[in-house]
Design a protein around this motif. Structure first.
Motif, short mmCIF file in Angstrom:
data_model
loop_
_atom_site.label_atom_id
_atom_site.label_comp_id
_atom_site.label_asym_id
_atom_site.label_seq_id
_atom_site.Cartn_x
_atom_site.Cartn_y
_atom_site.Cartn_z
N PHE A 1 25.28 18.97 71.45
CA PHE A 1 26.40 19.19 71.40
C PHE A 1 26.76 19.49 73.01
N THR A 2 28.15 19.43 73.12
CA THR A 2 28.66 19.57 74.66
C THR A 2 29.80 20.57 74.58
N VAL A 3 29.85 21.40 75.72
CA VAL A 3 30.81 22.28 75.87
C VAL A 3 31.16 22.28 77.41
N THR A 4 32.39 22.53 77.72
CA THR A 4 32.95 22.38 79.40
C THR A 4 33.01 23.92 79.74
N HIS A 5 32.25 23.85 81.20
CA HIS A 5 32.02 25.05 81.87
C HIS A 5 33.20 25.18 82.81
N LEU A 6 33.84 26.23 82.91
CA LEU A 6 34.91 26.33 84.13
C LEU A 6 35.80 25.52 84.25
N SER A 7 36.00 24.96 83.05
CA SER A 7 37.17 23.75 83.06
C SER A 7 36.70 22.55 83.86
N VAL A 8 35.49 22.30 84.52
CA VAL A 8 35.26 21.32 85.41
C VAL A 8 33.96 20.54 85.40
N SER A 9 33.03 21.22 84.18
CA SER A 9 31.80 20.53 83.93
C SER A 9 31.43 20.57 82.66
N ASP A 10 30.73 19.48 82.01
CA ASP A 10 30.51 19.46 80.71
C ASP A 10 28.90 19.79 81.03
N VAL A 11 28.30 20.51 79.86
CA VAL A 11 27.14 21.21 79.66
C VAL A 11 26.51 20.46 78.30
N ASP A 12 25.44 19.88 78.49
CA ASP A 12 25.15 19.29 77.10
C ASP A 12 23.66 20.05 76.61
N GLY A 13 23.61 20.19 75.41
CA GLY A 13 22.51 20.83 74.67
C GLY A 13 22.17 20.21 73.50
N ASN A 14 21.11 20.53 72.65
CA ASN A 14 20.75 20.07 71.42
C ASN A 14 19.89 21.09 70.81
N PHE A 15 19.41 20.99 69.61
CA PHE A 15 18.60 21.64 68.56
C PHE A 15 17.54 20.92 68.50
N LYS A 16 16.26 21.34 69.02
CA LYS A 16 15.16 20.57 68.93
C LYS A 16 14.27 20.54 67.58
N ASP A 17 14.82 21.54 66.50
CA ASP A 17 14.18 21.92 65.18
C ASP A 17 15.13 21.85 64.14
N PHE A 18 15.72 20.65 63.66
CA PHE A 18 16.63 20.50 62.26
C PHE A 18 16.10 19.50 61.41
N ASP B 1 36.49 29.74 65.87
CA ASP B 1 36.58 29.66 64.54
C ASP B 1 35.32 30.58 63.79
N PHE B 2 33.83 30.44 64.69
CA PHE B 2 32.98 30.98 63.90
C PHE B 2 32.41 32.36 64.82
N ASN B 3 33.59 32.82 65.51
CA ASN B 3 33.42 34.09 66.55
C ASN B 3 32.44 34.17 67.40
N LEU B 4 32.07 32.80 67.72
CA LEU B 4 30.85 32.52 68.71
C LEU B 4 31.42 32.83 70.12
N ALA B 5 30.68 33.89 70.75
CA ALA B 5 31.22 33.87 72.32
C ALA B 5 32.73 34.33 72.39
N ALA B 6 33.13 35.04 71.53
CA ALA B 6 34.46 35.47 71.40
C ALA B 6 35.08 36.07 72.51
N SER B 7 34.36 36.83 73.43
CA SER B 7 34.75 37.34 74.41
C SER B 7 34.97 36.64 75.79
N TYR B 8 34.60 35.34 75.65
CA TYR B 8 34.45 34.57 76.87
C TYR B 8 35.96 33.61 76.67
N PRO B 9 36.62 33.54 77.58
CA PRO B 9 37.92 32.72 77.77
C PRO B 9 37.74 31.30 77.61
N ASP B 10 38.43 30.53 77.16
CA ASP B 10 38.47 29.14 77.04
C ASP B 10 38.20 28.40 78.47
N ALA B 11 38.80 29.01 79.60
CA ALA B 11 38.73 28.52 80.73
C ALA B 11 37.34 28.71 81.42
#
Length: 191
Positions: A34-51, A163-173
């Protein structure tokens, strides 16, 4: 000419047999990222090791395939221990309460050869929502090492964390609402 027709019939029959049944994930040659954008300027990648993922189908082109995925939330990995601990906490995934992320497909629609729209129910952070992803069937071969049938897929799409109420207190920016998903899977025909 007769030999060519017989050979083509044999290849067609073998191809049809490749896909039928249940397919199990080859974890060594698969990833869930998965990839999310942090502070609107940097992409942060992650993965799930166990699936794990299981596919069932009756058609050679996987056009009726059903996918069932389960990921262990505690296996989340972003190559940063502090961030990983934060993601497992109640501020984000709350792995202690919601230890798994699941996807169960509900439909598949062919958009062009070997490409599909895959719909299903994604459960994350205790919330289930219908999502649609792009699925690329990369083909089926006989693995030269194992001599068994292998099939490859790539799944891509975007889900919204709110949509999944995940980190709902954090703004999109601060952390992008959109999470880009990319999964690559190699599957072996179950015996």
């Amino acid at each position: 000419m007769k030999k060519i027709i017989i050979l083509l019939a044999f290849v067609t029959m073998q191809t049809a047999l490749f896909a039928q049944g249940t397919w199990k994930l080859d974890k060594m040659h698969s990833s869930l990222k998965f990839t999310v954008t942090h502070l609107s300027v940097s992409d942060v990648d992650g993965n799930f090791k166990d699936f794990d993922v299981t596919i069932t189908t009756t058609k050679a082109d996987f056009s009726d395939a059903k996918f069932n995925l389960t990921a262990n939330v505690a296996s989340i990995n972003t190559d940063n221990d502090m961030r990983d601990a934060d993601l497992k906490s109640d501020k984000f995934f709350n792995a202690a309460v919601n230890p798994t992320l699941t996807f169960v497909s509900t439909g598949i629609t062919k958009t062009k050869p070997n490409h599909y729209k895959l719909t299903g129910n994604l459960t994350m952070h205790g919330v289930t929502k219908a999502v649609t992803m792009d699925l690329w069937y990369r083909g089926t071969i006989v693995n030269p090492m194992s001599k068994a049938n292998d099939a490859g897929f790539q799944l891509t799409g975007i889900v919204k964390r709110t949509d999944f109420n995940l980190a709902a207190s954090y703004p999109d920016a601060m952390i992008s609402d959109e999470i880009t998903i990319k999964a690559d899977g190699e599957f072996g025909a179950a015996k």
